[in-house]
Write an enzyme that holds these catalytic residues in place. Sequence first.
Site, PDB file in Angstrom:
ATOM      1  N   ARG A 155       0.824  -1.199   0.000  1.00  0.00           N
ATOM      2  CA  ARG A 155       0.000   0.000   0.000  1.00  0.00           C
ATOM      3  C   ARG A 155       0.862   1.255   0.000  1.00  0.00           C
ATOM      4  O   ARG A 155       0.588   2.198  -0.722  1.00  0.00           O
ATOM      5  CB  ARG A 155      -0.914  -0.003   1.238  1.00  0.00           C
ATOM      6  N   TYR A 156       1.864   1.265   0.871  1.00  0.00           N
ATOM      7  CA  TYR A 156       2.723   2.449   1.004  1.00  0.00           C
ATOM      8  C   TYR A 156       3.880   2.348   0.021  1.00  0.00           C
ATOM      9  O   TYR A 156       4.272   1.261  -0.387  1.00  0.00           O
ATOM     10  CB  TYR A 156       3.249   2.530   2.443  1.00  0.00           C
TER      11      TYR A 156
ATOM     12  N   ARG B 170       7.252   0.376   1.585  1.00  0.00           N
ATOM     13  CA  ARG B 170       7.187  -0.763   2.492  1.00  0.00           C
ATOM     14  C   ARG B 170       5.984  -1.638   2.187  1.00  0.00           C
ATOM     15  O   ARG B 170       5.001  -1.189   1.579  1.00  0.00           O
ATOM     16  CB  ARG B 170       7.175  -0.318   3.947  1.00  0.00           C
TER      17      ARG B 170
ATOM     18  N   CYS C 270      -2.329 -17.702  14.823  1.00  0.00           N
ATOM     19  CA  CYS C 270      -1.713 -16.951  15.922  1.00  0.00           C
ATOM     20  C   CYS C 270      -1.762 -17.807  17.175  1.00  0.00           C
ATOM     21  O   CYS C 270      -2.621 -18.683  17.295  1.00  0.00           O
ATOM     22  CB  CYS C 270      -2.491 -15.669  16.205  1.00  0.00           C
TER      23      CYS C 270
ATOM     24  N   CYS D  94      -7.306 -12.466  18.994  1.00  0.00           N
ATOM     25  CA  CYS D  94      -7.810 -11.251  19.613  1.00  0.00           C
ATOM     26  C   CYS D  94      -9.172 -10.947  19.011  1.00  0.00           C
ATOM     27  O   CYS D  94      -9.333 -11.017  17.794  1.00  0.00           O
ATOM     28  CB  CYS D  94      -6.874 -10.087  19.331  1.00  0.00           C
TER      29      CYS D  94
ATOM     30  N   CYS E   2      -9.247  -8.291  16.119  1.00  0.00           N
ATOM     31  CA  CYS E   2      -8.324  -8.447  14.990  1.00  0.00           C
ATOM     32  C   CYS E   2      -8.873  -7.830  13.709  1.00  0.00           C
ATOM     33  O   CYS E   2      -9.984  -8.105  13.286  1.00  0.00           O
ATOM     34  CB  CYS E   2      -8.023  -9.905  14.731  1.00  0.00           C
TER      35      CYS E   2
ATOM     36  N   ARG F 299      -7.592  -8.472  10.859  1.00  0.00           N
ATOM     37  CA  ARG F 299      -7.491  -9.461   9.784  1.00  0.00           C
ATOM     38  C   ARG F 299      -8.453 -10.605  10.005  1.00  0.00           C
ATOM     39  O   ARG F 299      -8.176 -11.729   9.628  1.00  0.00           O
ATOM     40  CB  ARG F 299      -6.063  -9.985   9.692  1.00  0.00           C
TER      41      ARG F 299
ATOM     42  N   ASP G 194      -9.966  -0.311  14.699  1.00  0.00           N
ATOM     43  CA  ASP G 194     -10.493  -0.392  13.328  1.00  0.00           C
ATOM     44  C   ASP G 194     -11.975  -0.711  13.347  1.00  0.00           C
ATOM     45  O   ASP G 194     -12.506  -1.242  14.319  1.00  0.00           O
ATOM     46  CB  ASP G 194      -9.775  -1.507  12.557  1.00  0.00           C
TER      47      ASP G 194
ATOM     48  N   ASP H 117      -6.269   3.892  11.167  1.00  0.00           N
ATOM     49  CA  ASP H 117      -6.160   3.312   9.833  1.00  0.00           C
ATOM     50  C   ASP H 117      -7.517   3.535   9.176  1.00  0.00           C
ATOM     51  O   ASP H 117      -8.516   2.950   9.606  1.00  0.00           O
ATOM     52  CB  ASP H 117      -5.831   1.811   9.936  1.00  0.00           C
TER      53      ASP H 117
ATOM     54  N   LYS I 253      -2.724   4.680   7.389  1.00  0.00           N
ATOM     55  CA  LYS I 253      -2.669   5.250   8.732  1.00  0.00           C
ATOM     56  C   LYS I 253      -2.568   6.766   8.660  1.00  0.00           C
ATOM     57  O   LYS I 253      -1.754   7.295   7.926  1.00  0.00           O
ATOM     58  CB  LYS I 253      -1.436   4.719   9.465  1.00  0.00           C
TER      59      LYS I 253
HETATM   60  C1  LIG Z   1       0.918  -0.424   8.979  1.00  0.00           C
HETATM   61  C2  LIG Z   1       1.329  -0.926   7.700  1.00  0.00           C
HETATM   62  C3  LIG Z   1       2.667  -0.855   7.277  1.00  0.00           C
HETATM   63  C4  LIG Z   1       3.744  -0.249   8.144  1.00  0.00           C
HETATM   64  O1  LIG Z   1       3.522   1.114   8.350  1.00  0.00           O
HETATM   65  P1  LIG Z   1       4.364   1.964   9.408  1.00  0.00           P
HETATM   66  O2  LIG Z   1       3.619   3.237   9.549  1.00  0.00           O
HETATM   67  O3  LIG Z   1       5.722   2.156   8.808  1.00  0.00           O
HETATM   68  O4  LIG Z   1       4.452   1.186  10.666  1.00  0.00           O
HETATM   69  C5  LIG Z   1       2.962  -1.338   6.029  1.00  0.00           C
HETATM   70  N1  LIG Z   1       2.009  -1.852   5.215  1.00  0.00           N
HETATM   71  C6  LIG Z   1       0.716  -1.923   5.590  1.00  0.00           C
HETATM   72  C7  LIG Z   1      -0.294  -2.452   4.656  1.00  0.00           C
HETATM   73  C8  LIG Z   1       0.335  -1.478   6.854  1.00  0.00           C
HETATM   74  O5  LIG Z   1      -0.946  -1.566   7.238  1.00  0.00           O
HETATM   75  S1  SF4 Z   2      -4.409  -8.988  16.256  1.00  0.00           S
HETATM   76 FE1  SF4 Z   2      -5.031 -10.626  14.813  1.00  0.00          FE
HETATM   77  S2  SF4 Z   2      -3.139 -11.184  13.741  1.00  0.00           S
HETATM   78 FE2  SF4 Z   2      -2.535 -10.085  15.620  1.00  0.00          FE
HETATM   79  S3  SF4 Z   2      -2.234 -11.699  17.177  1.00  0.00           S
HETATM   80 FE3  SF4 Z   2      -4.350 -10.942  17.374  1.00  0.00          FE
HETATM   81  S4  SF4 Z   2      -5.548 -12.366  16.131  1.00  0.00           S
HETATM   82 FE4  SF4 Z   2      -3.406 -12.605  15.481  1.00  0.00          FE
END
Ligand SMILES: *Cc1c(COP(=O)(O)O)cnc(C)c1O
Ligand code: SF4
Length: 458
Positions: free
Chosen positions: A150-151, A154, A163, A167, A170, A172, A348, A385, A392
């Site tokens: 996305r960025y 990175r 995991c 959580c 989460c 995801r 989120d 986010d 973010k």
């Molecule tokens: C949070 C995130 C990152 C890392 O972002 P930082 O602000 O550098 O911590 C990279 N890719 C994705 C998709 C993210 O959600």
């Molecule tokens: S936030 Fe989601 S990915 Fe992270 S440890 Fe918890 S369940 Fe696993």
Amino acid sequence: MSEVEELALSTPAAIKPPVDLADMAHKEFRDDDYWRVIPAYANLGTDEFNDHRFQSRNSITSLKKLQQVVGNLVPDSFYQDVEKGLALSPMSVRISPYLMSLIDWTNPATDPLRIQFLPMGSRMLPDHPELALDSLHEQEDSPVPGLTHRYADRALFLTLDTCPVYCRFCTRSYAVGLDTEEVEKVHFGAIVDRWEQVFAYIESRPELEDIVISGGDVANLKAEHIEYIGDRLLKIDHVRRMRYATKAPAIMPQKLITDTGWVDALTRVVDKGRKLHKEVVLHTHFNHPHEISDISRRGLNRLMERGIVVRNQMVLQRGVNDDVETLHLLIRRLSYINVHPYYTFVHDMVRGVEELRTTLGAALDLEKQVRGRTAGYNTPTFVLDTMGGGGKRNVHSYEHYDRETGIAVFTSPTVRPGELFYYFDPIDELDPLSAKRWHNPTERKSMLQAALDLASCP
Ligand SMILES: *Cc1c(COP(=O)(O)O)cnc(C)c1O
Ligand code: SF4
């Protein structure tokens, strides 16, 4: 002389009043046999309990197991409440004995660890009408399976989909955990073939300098996989920075003490990176000071001795850590064990956890009270986010925020220039009149449009 001037003369200006010793609670690390209150763990000695194999093998993954372990510490009505909660939840349950033992079972309804890991139907709230699963659109920014780019510089590498604990909050939940009745997940297996596609993509993109190695949780990767992924990425010339993301220090600190193979593998990657002038660090996820005990301190000391930098990303949750005392204590305790508080995330927009979300306003107010208490590098940046893949944003950087409707609008010049992104406060936190407007579709549309109009001036 005025009273104030007199006081100024009689009190030397440079001397601060002595601190209250009660204010040193961040240095107290729980070191009793706290797990013995749990009927199933009553006879366990320190060595047995503090072994990561015991912790993973005995994690609570069902209501039945919960009942066997906690027994009559709680009434039947509690189990019925949890059963209702599980039926409404998108995430599977998985709780380590470590966390189980730190929950106050005389008052589970308000316990900050229970709230994060075990749903109670009676406390849950209906989702916000604008909420979506995968609200961050991680799948849309995914050029190959298991990588989110996305960025600009990175990317996020989802190495596996499990995991050591799950959580409730989460983000995801679209991919992580076992299937529940609610969600059929998109599966990312820990397959080296799939990883190869990810490495090939990263190799083909010279702008990618920073890789987040996440999941799931890299605690569930075998030691040889930790090293394989690390070595493979270190070999890519343009990759300069890597972070392994794991919740293990917070939810199963025993891992850092008894899983020597895993910690050694990580250490070798960090050392190798250092020789190549590349930074390899660990990112973790503590949310509450109760998660940090003496075994956590010992585990993190071990990482410190090996020169492994650890940063923390926490999630603001209602009733867990959304008050200034808890936040200060968490930040100071983390700093004391050399974990840098990096981010505080506004929760989120995810399904089934509406009662955990705070308003953006709460985050804004807390940030003001936190900054300045300790060193800047140990002060988390408060971020949100955005929904829809804007990425973010600093909480203070909204284009428009109305505390009455609970609608915030952000821009994202570096990720998706020219677009606007929403965030919505939980409706039950609004005043009753504004809350009522959300239940009327016409009103809802006009509130959303009004927010956009006010935001889109620049
Ligand atoms: C949070 C995130 C990152 C890392 O972002 P930082 O602000 O550098 O911590 C990279 N890719 C994705 C998709 C993210 O959600
Ligand atoms: S936030 Fe989601 S990915 Fe992270 S440890 Fe918890 S369940 Fe696993």
